[in-house]
Scaffold this active site. Structure first.
Site, PDB file in Angstrom:
ATOM      1  N   GLU A 156       0.805  -1.192   0.047  1.00  0.00           N
ATOM      2  CA  GLU A 156       0.165  -0.030  -0.054  1.00  0.00           C
ATOM      3  C   GLU A 156       0.899   1.276   0.033  1.00  0.00           C
ATOM      4  OE1 GLU A 156      -1.413   0.686   3.831  1.00  0.00           O
ATOM      5  OE2 GLU A 156      -3.272   1.821   3.152  1.00  0.00           O
ATOM      6  N   ASN A 190      -6.948   6.062  -1.840  1.00  0.00           N
ATOM      7  CA  ASN A 190      -5.853   5.316  -1.638  1.00  0.00           C
ATOM      8  C   ASN A 190      -6.045   3.956  -2.363  1.00  0.00           C
ATOM      9  OD1 ASN A 190      -4.062   3.461  -0.617  1.00  0.00           O
ATOM     10  ND2 ASN A 190      -4.735   4.041   1.605  1.00  0.00           N
ATOM     11  N   LYS A 211      -9.409   2.107  -2.031  1.00  0.00           N
ATOM     12  CA  LYS A 211      -9.753   1.350  -0.495  1.00  0.00           C
ATOM     13  C   LYS A 211     -11.126   1.942  -0.301  1.00  0.00           C
ATOM     14  CE  LYS A 211      -7.214   1.264   3.727  1.00  0.00           C
ATOM     15  NZ  LYS A 211      -5.817   1.776   4.436  1.00  0.00           N
ATOM     16  N   GLU A 223      -6.400   8.814   7.529  1.00  0.00           N
ATOM     17  CA  GLU A 223      -6.653   8.403   6.319  1.00  0.00           C
ATOM     18  C   GLU A 223      -8.213   8.922   6.026  1.00  0.00           C
ATOM     19  OE1 GLU A 223      -5.885   4.594   4.669  1.00  0.00           O
ATOM     20  OE2 GLU A 223      -4.826   4.003   6.309  1.00  0.00           O
ATOM     21  N   CYS A 251      -4.974  -3.037   2.727  1.00  0.00           N
ATOM     22  CA  CYS A 251      -4.520  -2.897   4.415  1.00  0.00           C
ATOM     23  C   CYS A 251      -5.946  -3.098   5.000  1.00  0.00           C
ATOM     24  CB  CYS A 251      -3.786  -1.515   4.424  1.00  0.00           C
ATOM     25  SG  CYS A 251      -3.075  -1.702   6.201  1.00  0.00           S
ATOM     26  N   ASN A 283       0.273  -1.037   5.371  1.00  0.00           N
ATOM     27  CA  ASN A 283       1.229  -0.100   6.138  1.00  0.00           C
ATOM     28  C   ASN A 283       0.646  -0.241   7.771  1.00  0.00           C
ATOM     29  OD1 ASN A 283       3.156   2.100   4.684  1.00  0.00           O
ATOM     30  ND2 ASN A 283       1.503   1.322   3.460  1.00  0.00           N
TER      31      ASN A 283
HETATM   32  N1  CDT Z   1      -3.005   1.559   6.399  1.00  0.00           N
HETATM   33  C1  CDT Z   1      -3.907   0.997   7.143  1.00  0.00           C
HETATM   34  O1  CDT Z   1      -5.065   0.775   6.694  1.00  0.00           O
HETATM   35  N2  CDT Z   1      -3.618   0.538   8.362  1.00  0.00           N
HETATM   36  C2  CDT Z   1      -4.498  -0.104   9.425  1.00  0.00           C
HETATM   37  C3  CDT Z   1      -4.160   0.618  10.824  1.00  0.00           C
HETATM   38  C4  CDT Z   1      -5.222   0.494  11.581  1.00  0.00           C
HETATM   39  S1  CDT Z   1      -4.996   1.582  12.950  1.00  0.00           S
HETATM   40  C5  CDT Z   1      -5.828   3.020  12.546  1.00  0.00           C
HETATM   41  C6  CDT Z   1      -4.577  -1.514   9.438  1.00  0.00           C
HETATM   42  O2  CDT Z   1      -5.803  -1.944   9.472  1.00  0.00           O
HETATM   43  O3  CDT Z   1      -3.435  -2.135   9.364  1.00  0.00           O
END
Ligand code: CDT
Length: 311
Positions: A47, A110, A127, A146, A172, A197
């Protein structure tokens, strides 16, 4: 004859805020070259693969974040990735921040794309499940903005025929939601590719890193097993500007078993040969949707978002 796809999960180590797009693309080209040497048919990048995970930074004026967005794809900086794909006859998946003008308005998503072995974009996903928050939150140990910088994706969970199979994408946080995989499962998906990420710590609790790593695996393994599909999950990992991201990039079989996994927090290529025909057994037995699903009992899933408690 077996339908084999040799996949390279191209984990990226940290990308600092000061790193240029072209320096990142150089690193990605090294991974593509390694994948080519190993006869991979497909390379999966994370991502937001071209930049640091910028939603951790708060900009009062969201337009200030535009420096992290791509307004064309391929762009001048990313063109070498498409050239390498064509040269090697190898597809790739890339996550990036997309700025686009559609129907007279500017939108930011995204986004991830699927590129075939001729270097042509064949699929795009934006996304859907955006995590985090839209306003600066002083109570958090770090920000995850985000919801400030991206709109919810408007393309749904589609699938595409590529490399002799049926491919899907998500990004993600989407992997934590069973609906993501099921919608693709209902289109016969045989391989879901996704980048992530994921911070090693939770900004709002003391959740231990090993529990977060467990949830990462649990989500991808459940998505694979419950839809009898391969899942290729690829991290951006390591310490970005003082913020830790987990690794754990993995290739998961339709049985839910992890067949290959990253062991570093650096640029690392994890390779496995995925037999798409291995999807058939689960799809024809336990997860034969046509035979066993009971949609008359699933109405709440699309009628409401939050839980409604009994009186
Ligand atoms: N990038 C991304 O979607 N990261 C989220 C972090 C969640 S915490 C706000 C994930 O689900 O891994």
């Amino acid at each position: 004859m077996a339908r084999l796809v040799k996949v390279g999960a191209a984990q990226l180590g940290p990308i600092q805020r000061a790193d240029s797009r072209s320096s990142v693309v150089e690193r990605m080209l090294v991974l593509m070259q390694k994948a080519h040497v190993q006869d991979c048919n497909l390379v999966v990048f994370p991502e937001l693969a071209l930049t640091t995970f910028f939603p951790r930074w708060y900009f009062e004026d969201t337009a200030e974040a535009d420096t992290w967005f791509e307004s064309s794809m391929p762009s001048v900086e990313t063109q070498p990735l498409f050239g390498a794909a064509k040269r090697y006859g190898m597809g790739f998946h890339l996550g990036y921040a997309e700025k686009v003008e559609e129907q007279g308005a500017v939108h930011r998503y995204n986004t991830a794309i699927l590129v075939d072995p001729s270097g042509t974009i064949v699929g795009k996903y934006r996304k859907v499940h955006l995590p985090g928050h839209a306003q600066f939150d002083p109570k958090r140990k770090f920000q995850h903005l985000e919801k400030r910088y991206f709109e919810v994706g408007n393309l749904g969970f589609r699938v595409w025929r590529m490399l002799g199979g049926i491919m899907g994408m998500c990004i993600c946080n989407d992997r934590r939601w069973p609906e993501t995989f099921r919608v693709m499962g209902l289109q016969g998906v045989e391989m879901v590719v996704l980048g992530y990420n994921t911070p090693t710590t939770n900004s709002q609790s003391d959740e231990p890193p090993q529990l977060r790593a467990f949830h990462n695996r649990l989500s991808m393994q459940a998505g694979a097993y419950q839809n009898s599909s391969w899942v290729v999950g690829v991290a951006k990992a390591g310490r970005e500007d003082g913020h830790e991201l987990m690794g754990g990039s993995a290739i998961v079989a339709p049985t839910g078993e992890i067949v290959a996994e990253a062991h570093t927090l650096e640029d690392e290529l994890v390779v496995a040969t995925c037999d798409l025909d291995k999807c058939a057994f689960g799809k024809q037995s336990v997860f034969n949707f046509a035979a066993h699903r009971r949609i008359e009992h699933y109405g709440l899933i699309t009628q409401q978002t939050g839980a409604v408690l009994p009186e």
